[in-house]
Design a protein around this motif. Structure first.
Motif, PDB file in Angstrom:
ATOM      1  N   LEU A 153       0.830  -1.200   0.000  1.00 27.72           N
ATOM      2  CA  LEU A 153       0.000   0.000   0.000  1.00 27.72           C
ATOM      3  C   LEU A 153       0.873   1.263   0.000  1.00 27.72           C
ATOM      4  O   LEU A 153       1.860   1.333   0.745  1.00 27.72           O
ATOM      5  N   PRO A 154       0.516   2.259  -0.779  1.00 28.99           N
ATOM      6  CA  PRO A 154       1.261   3.536  -0.778  1.00 28.99           C
ATOM      7  C   PRO A 154       0.842   4.383   0.430  1.00 28.99           C
ATOM      8  O   PRO A 154       0.032   5.310   0.318  1.00 28.99           O
ATOM      9  N   LEU A 155       1.419   4.090   1.570  1.00 24.13           N
ATOM     10  CA  LEU A 155       1.022   4.754   2.807  1.00 24.13           C
ATOM     11  C   LEU A 155       1.265   6.258   2.763  1.00 24.13           C
ATOM     12  O   LEU A 155       0.590   7.028   3.466  1.00 24.13           O
ATOM     13  N   GLN A 156       2.218   6.698   1.966  1.00 28.45           N
ATOM     14  CA  GLN A 156       2.539   8.121   1.897  1.00 28.45           C
ATOM     15  C   GLN A 156       1.407   8.938   1.284  1.00 28.45           C
ATOM     16  O   GLN A 156       1.371  10.163   1.423  1.00 28.45           O
ATOM     17  N   ARG A 157       0.477   8.286   0.615  1.00 28.44           N
ATOM     18  CA  ARG A 157      -0.641   8.997  -0.005  1.00 28.44           C
ATOM     19  C   ARG A 157      -1.833   9.148   0.941  1.00 28.44           C
ATOM     20  O   ARG A 157      -2.818   9.800   0.583  1.00 28.44           O
ATOM     21  N   LEU A 158      -1.752   8.519   2.102  1.00 34.86           N
ATOM     22  CA  LEU A 158      -2.839   8.600   3.070  1.00 34.86           C
ATOM     23  C   LEU A 158      -2.601   9.754   4.041  1.00 34.86           C
ATOM     24  O   LEU A 158      -1.478  10.231   4.206  1.00 34.86           O
ATOM     25  N   LYS A 159      -3.657  10.180   4.688  1.00 37.74           N
ATOM     26  CA  LYS A 159      -3.507  11.155   5.763  1.00 37.74           C
ATOM     27  C   LYS A 159      -2.741  10.522   6.913  1.00 37.74           C
ATOM     28  O   LYS A 159      -2.870   9.330   7.183  1.00 37.74           O
ATOM     29  N   ARG A 160      -1.992  11.340   7.619  1.00 38.33           N
ATOM     30  CA  ARG A 160      -1.144  10.797   8.682  1.00 38.33           C
ATOM     31  C   ARG A 160      -1.926  10.235   9.858  1.00 38.33           C
ATOM     32  O   ARG A 160      -1.392   9.454  10.638  1.00 38.33           O
ATOM     33  N   SER A 161      -3.180  10.608   9.980  1.00 35.47           N
ATOM     34  CA  SER A 161      -3.985  10.145  11.112  1.00 35.47           C
ATOM     35  C   SER A 161      -4.932   9.018  10.731  1.00 35.47           C
ATOM     36  O   SER A 161      -5.881   8.721  11.458  1.00 35.47           O
TER      37      SER A 161
END
Length: 383
Positions: A153-161
């Protein structure tokens, strides 16, 4: 209480009176009151003076606005992204959509047609899903594929929270995986809805839902978001059980794994339906039917990723041998020869007795002793 302020405008005499809201508009008007705490001005027809409502306690009958406020406060629509849109993901999505949540989905296989029929927005690319910034990522993958899917999953594209939730049948494994891979700003909720499409097809009322709030931010918004997701199951009448992941796995090994193990063993016996079925035998047939519907991958995952499963497997093996020994230990030689003398079973019985002589005896305190030191084994040898 209604407070009236009279504001005379030079052009008020030339403006037509604005209509008062009808009862059919009370819901939308009350929602406006709740969100903004005010109402637009209206013109009094007789004097041309404007009336401004400062408080709506007397404006709505039967305290209608307070009921709307309670409904608004107890339910918040969430934007949930389901990763792994197979049978179980689709099963959960149906209820989440019905409750009013916005549901997105991603899977390696193309389930776009099914998603469309359920009211779910499907994404074949996980980047596109994450760029929608869902508040909750709900992992509905198999136990064995969870780590590879999570790392992809591209975690960097999600909101940090973002709140991450799993629904695996084991809990310590996803807990450690989340803590290891996810950034520290992400929230973590480990859950196990202990039902599936078959057992939950007629509703979730009374079915157990286990959860552990592993890591939730201290802000009110993040705490409320976590509670809102849990409420999706509480609203359906689930029996809510909050416990640690370690506690869950200990219980599950003694219940869920044992159930699957016995179902798999009985399946190998090829049990058949008979015209003289007893209730107990029908229960065994139902057990085989239910467990055989689950994949072997699930059964293997229950064994591999629950450290308590091996202990339960060894206990089952020991219990089976103890029951066999108890049966053969009560077969006295003389009576046995009278019953099966001259039959082909005699040689088989002798072989089994020789095996019994070599079995270790387990005392009541769990200690293993030699066969020669056991009075039971002596009775076997004398036969």
């Amino acid at each position: 209480m209604v407070s009236v302020s009279e504001l005379r405008s030079p052009s008020a005499k030339h403006q037509p009176p604005l209509p008062l809201p009808s009862f059919s508009r009370q819901f939308s008007l009350s929602r406006h009151f709740l969100e903004h705490g005010r109402c637009r001005s209206t013109v009094r027809p007789s004097t041309g003076r404007r009336l401004r409502v400062r408080n709506i306690d007397a404006a709505q009958p039967y305290d209608y606005e307070s009921k709307l406020a309670d409904l608004h406060n107890t339910f918040t629509r969430l934007k949930i992204g389901i990763v792994g849109f197979g049978n179980y993901g689709q099963f959960l999505a149906k209820t989440l959509v019905r409750q009013g949540h916005s549901v997105l989905a991603h899977s390696r296989s193309d389930h776009s047609s099914v998603a469309s029929s359920l009211g779910v927005l499907f994404f074949s690319d996980p980047n596109d899903l994450c760029e929608e910034h869902p508040e909750v990522i709900l992992l509905c993958t198999s136990i064995l594929s969870t780590e590879s899917v999570l790392r992809s999953l591209p975690l960097q594209r999600l909101k940090r929270s973002t709140l991450f939730v799993d629904v695996l049948s084991v809990k310590e494994f996803p807990r450690s995986l989340f803590l290891q891979i996810l950034p520290p700003d992400f929230d973590i909720l480990c859950t196990h809805p202990m039902f599936g499409p078959e057992s939950g097809k007629n509703g979730w009322a009374g079915l157990p839902f286990v959860y552990d709030k592993v890591r939730v931010g201290q802000s009110q918004a993040r705490v409320r978001r976590c509670e809102n997701f849990i409420d999706a199951f509480r609203r359906e009448g689930c029996r809510m059980e909050e416990m640690s992941c370690a506690e869950h796995d200990r219980y599950a090994a003694g219940s869920q794994f044992i159930t699957h193990m016995m179902g798999r063993v009985l399946e190998k016996l090829n049990l058949e339906d008979t015209p003289i079925n007893t209730k107990g035998y029908e229960s065994l047939l139902n057990l085989v039917e239910n467990t055989s519907k689950d994949s072997f991958e699930l059964f293997y995952g229950l064994f591999l990723y629950n450290k308590n499963a091996m202990e339960q497997l060894e206990r089952m093996d020991l219990a089976f041998e103890m029951v066999k020994r108890q049966l053969f230990g009560h077969l006295h030689g003389l009576l046995r020869r009278q019953l099966i003398a001259g039959s082909e079973m005699e040689d088989v019985a002798k072989q089994e007795l020789e095996k019994v002589k070599k079995w270790p005896v387990v005392s009541q305190n769990g200690a293993a002793v030699t066969a020669s030191s056991s009075s039971d084994s002596e009775s076997v040898e004398s036969s």
